[in-house]
Design a protein around this motif. Sequence first.
Motif, PDB file in Angstrom:
ATOM      1  N   UNK A 117      60.574 -50.082  11.850  1.00 44.79           N
ATOM      2  CA  UNK A 117      59.707 -50.477  13.039  1.00 44.79           C
ATOM      3  C   UNK A 117      60.370 -51.805  13.259  1.00 44.79           C
ATOM      4  N   UNK A 118      61.208 -52.255  12.506  1.00 42.24           N
ATOM      5  CA  UNK A 118      61.722 -53.512  12.912  1.00 42.24           C
ATOM      6  C   UNK A 118      62.473 -53.692  14.401  1.00 42.24           C
ATOM      7  N   UNK A 119      63.289 -52.628  14.798  1.00 40.65           N
ATOM      8  CA  UNK A 119      63.714 -52.622  16.170  1.00 40.65           C
ATOM      9  C   UNK A 119      62.542 -52.599  17.346  1.00 40.65           C
ATOM     10  N   UNK A 120      61.598 -52.005  16.926  1.00 38.74           N
ATOM     11  CA  UNK A 120      60.422 -52.037  17.836  1.00 38.74           C
ATOM     12  C   UNK A 120      59.848 -53.400  17.909  1.00 38.74           C
ATOM     13  N   UNK A 121      59.635 -54.233  16.786  1.00 42.22           N
ATOM     14  CA  UNK A 121      59.125 -55.534  16.848  1.00 42.22           C
ATOM     15  C   UNK A 121      60.122 -56.334  17.621  1.00 42.22           C
ATOM     16  N   UNK A 122      61.308 -56.192  17.178  1.00 41.61           N
ATOM     17  CA  UNK A 122      62.295 -57.283  18.188  1.00 41.61           C
ATOM     18  C   UNK A 122      62.062 -56.766  19.576  1.00 41.61           C
ATOM     19  N   UNK A 123      62.095 -55.723  19.962  1.00 39.96           N
ATOM     20  CA  UNK A 123      62.015 -55.347  21.354  1.00 39.96           C
ATOM     21  C   UNK A 123      60.865 -55.711  22.055  1.00 39.96           C
TER      22      UNK A 123
END
Length: 132
Positions: free
Chosen positions: A120-126
Amino acid sequence: MKQFKVVAAIIAHENKVLCLQRGKNKYDYIANKYEFPGGKIESGETVEEALKREILEELQLDITIQKPFLIVNHNYPDFSITLHSYLCTTNTTNFTLTEHVDFKWLNKEELAQLDWAAADIPIVKSLMQTND
């Protein structure tokens, strides 16, 4: 290694995003982590059908799917996933946790303060970089 195709709903209500905390898990690396709600796509389901079904199962919540957001491919130690995330909205903050232990409604700027599951981290960053 097992490969799963999964969906996740980025549910927004009044400029806040719903973040759910997993409970104990046989895999320590995802236990107690925050995630966007969702789950596995079943045979014969479209991505959108799976997303609506999973949110009803996990939260007993109706959502409106707005648009696709980000696809993440992530390899955990014991399995890998292709995670299809979608921007969604809801008209209510009333729901029932059936699989998670806690939740938070946060502004996008606050998302980084949580301990997220790795996929989920790439989604949070985006999300934190978007203006809508």
